[in-house]
Design a protein around this motif. Structure first.
Motif, PDB file in Angstrom:
ATOM      1  N   GLN A 116      42.334  34.516  44.148  1.00 32.98           N
ATOM      2  CA  GLN A 116      41.219  35.278  45.045  1.00 32.98           C
ATOM      3  C   GLN A 116      40.649  36.281  44.128  1.00 32.98           C
ATOM      4  O   GLN A 116      39.238  36.602  44.599  1.00 32.98           O
ATOM      5  N   ARG A 117      40.979  37.056  43.350  1.00 31.33           N
ATOM      6  CA  ARG A 117      40.426  38.224  42.544  1.00 31.33           C
ATOM      7  C   ARG A 117      39.268  37.665  41.933  1.00 31.33           C
ATOM      8  O   ARG A 117      38.166  37.955  41.743  1.00 31.33           O
ATOM      9  N   VAL A 118      39.536  36.358  41.085  1.00 36.07           N
ATOM     10  CA  VAL A 118      38.426  35.915  40.259  1.00 36.07           C
ATOM     11  C   VAL A 118      37.174  35.216  41.146  1.00 36.07           C
ATOM     12  O   VAL A 118      36.123  35.217  40.828  1.00 36.07           O
ATOM     13  N   ALA A 119      37.722  34.582  42.069  1.00 39.02           N
ATOM     14  CA  ALA A 119      36.787  34.045  43.352  1.00 39.02           C
ATOM     15  C   ALA A 119      35.807  35.229  43.613  1.00 39.02           C
ATOM     16  O   ALA A 119      34.580  35.055  43.749  1.00 39.02           O
ATOM     17  N   ASN A 120      36.360  36.344  44.036  1.00 37.83           N
ATOM     18  CA  ASN A 120      35.378  37.406  44.346  1.00 37.83           C
ATOM     19  C   ASN A 120      34.568  38.126  43.004  1.00 37.83           C
ATOM     20  O   ASN A 120      33.588  38.565  43.533  1.00 37.83           O
ATOM     21  N   ARG A 121      35.168  37.872  42.037  1.00 41.85           N
ATOM     22  CA  ARG A 121      34.417  38.541  40.871  1.00 41.85           C
ATOM     23  C   ARG A 121      33.349  37.659  40.444  1.00 41.85           C
ATOM     24  O   ARG A 121      32.360  38.207  39.842  1.00 41.85           O
ATOM     25  N   GLU A 154      50.712  28.526  34.405  1.00 40.43           N
ATOM     26  CA  GLU A 154      51.957  28.821  35.291  1.00 40.43           C
ATOM     27  C   GLU A 154      52.313  30.171  35.891  1.00 40.43           C
ATOM     28  O   GLU A 154      52.909  30.333  36.705  1.00 40.43           O
ATOM     29  N   ALA A 155      51.754  31.106  35.066  1.00 41.11           N
ATOM     30  CA  ALA A 155      51.838  32.610  35.792  1.00 41.11           C
ATOM     31  C   ALA A 155      50.671  33.155  36.538  1.00 41.11           C
ATOM     32  O   ALA A 155      51.005  34.202  37.205  1.00 41.11           O
ATOM     33  N   VAL A 156      49.768  32.190  36.666  1.00 42.99           N
ATOM     34  CA  VAL A 156      48.393  32.542  37.763  1.00 42.99           C
ATOM     35  C   VAL A 156      49.247  32.669  38.998  1.00 42.99           C
ATOM     36  O   VAL A 156      49.978  31.927  39.503  1.00 42.99           O
ATOM     37  N   PRO A 177      44.004  34.217  50.188  1.00 45.97           N
ATOM     38  CA  PRO A 177      44.661  33.848  49.173  1.00 45.97           C
ATOM     39  C   PRO A 177      45.431  32.391  49.758  1.00 45.97           C
ATOM     40  O   PRO A 177      45.699  32.026  50.659  1.00 45.97           O
ATOM     41  N   VAL A 178      45.198  31.648  48.728  1.00 45.85           N
ATOM     42  CA  VAL A 178      45.701  30.329  48.598  1.00 45.85           C
ATOM     43  C   VAL A 178      47.456  30.112  48.913  1.00 45.85           C
ATOM     44  O   VAL A 178      47.968  31.275  48.465  1.00 45.85           O
TER      45      VAL A 178
END
Length: 812
Positions: free
Chosen positions: A419-424, A411-413, A360-361
């Motif tokens: 990390q989830r969308v990168a993996n998806r 702003e809410a991300v 995670p960043v």
């Protein structure tokens, strides 16, 4: 048109507030038409966009390209606008028009003086329900569509992208290029176009957005009057096919002219309505940066920004993520040198992307990415046309709420969502990889290709600038004598700064644009938020220090046919111009945007106050131009280039006015005598670029057009025929009057964005050494007479024809 009326419109035209899409009013008429209205009194113009929820996704094999073909036909006659009056009337009023076809939509827009809003609305009424589609015009339009298609086929990157998208999708119609397959275009029938028109052009499938200086209640009443009687209908449904998740790596290898190799790597990506959309935008920002989400501005393409994860992987790496209604693509494209390894490039990119999947960043890194994305979104809205486009585009996708709430959504991300969308979405097996490797260039026959940033665009080439902003600009001198031309414009919270430089042959540092359309000049330019003034000016100062002279290049070394034609016209007509000194010295600084002069001027003084302005770079071209110039390309080309150029008075002189009028009469975009005959009637070409170039002392006029090699001789003959027609059938008083009206109208409507305004003001400074008043500009335009125009015809038609093609020169 009275000068006093024009001045009254211009003087209060800017600085009244930023565009706020949240103030837009949305109405749904009983027949299904969506109407979006946004009042903005910051400029004496109004922009209209009519969007239809239909595009490449609605086509079947054997009929690909229908949406785009119909868009071409929709610029022809209607019941109440005969011939090509749907564009001629906009030109004559001094407005701007264009349109494009893309995967989910077909759009038409006009920006016109406020007084011409009724004309723009009536054009869209006729386009929706009263379009004439005569069989007699089908072949001419087929020729224009094919000419547009072949214009993209000279570029290996376009060919690669077309094949990559086709490979990335296995079932969804998004896989097809919106211009269509050439075999389908060759066989399009009139019945096909009429059926597509009846199926998709109706109120329930349309979004009408109107933004500008208007009373929304009055305009809504007019819209109800004009559109309200149309029969109620429902939107065209989305394709039933849902693209299956990609289960394995896909690859495509092509060959193209070397010595380097081109690549593009694509992943399936979420649509605008997908809950992952905000997080995916942030992920893209972390990987590569972005250019915002305004498809009109950059078509989803952006250069990778310094400081991002992929920065430095290649010098020209770009990311692409156009906003769509259903799952589409995110891609990364660039090139490597002959000694670089494709395998190393792929592995290096995957290693950097893997870091987003595995870790995670930090909150700090995420916060910076959110700020960077919000910064880019600010640049999405600089003009009334930008606002109308965004409102219609997102409503057409069923995602207007997504657009309006996007600031809060990003702003809410959270780091976990990134990390989830990168993996998806960004797994190695989800890649489609395309390479264009050095080898023999093959001109395509049965396939069409098109750059991502050029899909199905049918737009008016940009005309010479004349805008309403000069009267409210101010000139201030720094202590060293360098003039600062600044203009407040509050349409967005952004600034654009342009450092005008002497000479043309400068190498651009760190991706800053050095191009400038006038001979003998260049510029460094940068856009940034008004809150970033100090940081932005520091960046420009550093780039100025790094700027250095280039050895230049020969026109014959340019391998792009259009680029070679431009260079040849400049050399043979405008005269070669090279930088004369080794240290770049600014001539002026031009600033437009959300600025406070009491803050701006001291900031400029601190960084540029010691600079002494350079003198003029102008020098008269030597010798008598050749009558004909032929340049042979070393390989076959899908589209040849034909140009015409002639020396003309500098725009600083009163003698230039009738030359401008004569150029307008001969050619302006798709119209003028030459445009109507070549494009609308014969289908020989797709576009004509016409320009009047000038510095303080000299000028020259150029026409440039792409033409299929087999039609080159016919187009060259038509060009000469139309030039001689100016002698045998001289312009009428009505043609001269229309030219005057066009120039006055464009003075009201053109150059709303900060980059456009700074370029206009810089050109005024180059051409006149000062800023002209509204009254002076209007007086120059209104003083053009038919007698003056007739007097310059003999010189105008005695220019140089330039041809760029693979074939040998005729007679050799």
């Amino acid at each position: 048109m009275a000068i006093s009326w024009l001045a009254a419109l211009l003087l209060p035209s800017l600085g009244l507030g930023a565009l706020d899409l949240h103030q837009a009013r949305v109405e749904r008429l009983d027949n299904g038409l969506t109407v979006i209205l946004l009042e903005d009194s910051g400029f004496p113009a109004v922009s209209v966009q009519m969007l239809y929820r239909t595009g490449g996704r609605d086509e079947q094999y054997g009929q690909t390209g229908l949406a785009h073909f119909l868009e071409h036909m929709a610029f022809r006659a209607t019941d109440n606008f005969p011939d090509t009056d749907v564009v001629s009337r906009i030109y004559a009023a001094g407005g701007e028009w264009h349109g494009y076809t893309w995967i989910d939509q077909t759009t038409y827009f006009e920006t016109v003086p406020v007084s011409e809003l009724d004309t723009a609305l009536r054009i869209e009424v006729d386009r929706m329900n009263r379009l004439k589609i005569p069989g007699s015009k089908l072949e001419a339009e087929r020729g224009a569509v094919l000419a547009e298609m072949h214009g993209y086929s000279n570029d290996p990157a376009s060919l690669l992208h077309d094949q990559l998208v086709f490979t990335a999708f296995q079932g969804h119609p998004y896989r097809n290029n919106v211009i269509g397959l050439e075999s389908d275009i060759q066989r399009v029938e009139l019945a096909d176009i009429k059926a597509f028109y009846r199926q998709h052009y109706h109120p329930g499938n349309a979004v009408l957005a109107i933004v500008g200086d208007m009373d929304s209640e009055q305009v809504l009443s007019k819209v109800r009057e004009l559109f309200g009687d149309f029969q109620a209908s429902q939107p065209s449904p989305l394709p039933r096919t849902v693209e299956a998740p990609q289960q394995g790596l896909r690859r495509i290898d092509l060959t193209g002219p070397g010595p380097g190799s081109l690549f593009e790597i694509a992943y399936q990506a979420p649509s605008a309505r997908n809950m992952d959309f905000p997080a995916f935008l942030i992920m893209r920002e972390l990987l590569a940066g972005s250019g915002g989400i305004n498809f009109l501005q950059d078509n989803g393409m952006a250069q990778v920004r310094r400081g991002t994860l992929l920065s430095g992987l290649t010098d020209d790496l770009r990311s692409w993520y156009p906003v769509s209604a259903q799952t589409y693509l995110f891609s990364l494209a660039g090139s490597i040198g002959p000694d670089d390894s494709p395998v190393s490039l792929e592995e290096g990119m995957e290693q950097r992307i893997a870091s987003l999947r595995s870790t995670p960043v930090s909150d700090q890194v995420l916060s910076r990415a959110i700020g960077d994305l919000k910064r880019e979104l600010a640049f999405d809205l600089q003009t009334t046309e930008d606002a109308a486009h965004q409102l219609a585009y997102f409503d057409g996708l069923g995602a207007l709420g997504v657009l309006l709430d996007l600031g809060d959504a990003i702003e809410a991300v959270t780091p976990g969502e990134v990390q989830r969308v990168a993996n998806r979405y960004l797994q190695p097996h989800q890649r489609t990889i395309g390479w264009s490797l050095p080898g023999e260039l093959r001109v395509p026959g049965e396939s069409s290709a098109e750059r991502p940033q050029q899909f199905g665009v049918h737009r008016k080439p940009r005309q010479e600038s004349s805008t309403a902003t000069a009267s409210v600009a101010t000139i201030t001198q720094l202590s060293g004598g360098l003039p600062v031309i600044w203009q407040q414009a509050m349409a967005s919270s952004t600034l654009h700064v342009q450092l005008l430089l002497a000479g043309e042959a400068w190498e651009a540092p760190e991706m800053l644009s050095t191009g400038f359309p006038e001979p003998g000049y260049s510029s460094l330019a940068m856009s940034f938020l008004s809150s970033e003034l100090g940081q932005g000016l520091d960046g420009l100062a550093r780039q100025l220090d790094k700027l250095h002279a280039s050895p230049g290049y020969e026109a014959e070394s340019i391998q792009d046919p259009a680029g070679r034609l431009e260079a040849l016209l400049k050399v043979h007509i405008g005269g070669p111009q090279l930088a004369g000194n080794k240290q770049a010295t600014p001539l002026a600084i031009v600033v437009s945007g959300d600025l406070e002069p009491e803050v701006l001027i001291p900031a400029l003084e601190q960084r540029f106050g010691k600079l002494v302005p350079a003198g003029s770079t102008s020098s008269a071209p030597q010798g008598v131009p050749y009558k004909q110039v032929f340049s042979g390309m070393p390989h076959p080309v899908a589209q040849a280039q034909l140009g015409y150029g002639v020396r003309a008075p500098g725009l600083s002189t009163a003698e230039s006015a009738p030359w401008r009028a004569l150029l307008y009469i001969l050619s302006h975009g798709y119209e003028g005598r030459l445009g109507k005959e070549a494009i609308s009637k014969r289908g020989l070409i797709y576009y004509i670029e016409s320009h009047y170039h000038s510095d303080s002392e000299r000028g020259w006029i150029s026409l440039a057009m792409g033409v299929d090699p087999l039609k080159r001789e016919a187009m060259a003959a038509l060009l000469q025929e139309q030039l001689q027609g100016l002698v045998s059938d001289p312009p009428t008083e009505a043609e001269v009057r229309e030219a005057r009206q066009h120039f006055l109208g464009r003075y009201l409507t053109e150059n709303q964005s900060n980059p456009e305004r700074t370029s206009f003001l810089a050109r005024q400074w180059i051409q006149h050494g000062r800023l002209l008043s509204d009254k002076e500009i209007a007086r120059r335009i209104e003083s053009i007479t038919r007698e003056q125009v007739l007097a310059v015809i003999p010189e105008f038609v005695n220019g140089t024809t330039v041809v760029v093609d693979h074939q040998a020169q005729p007679g050799e």
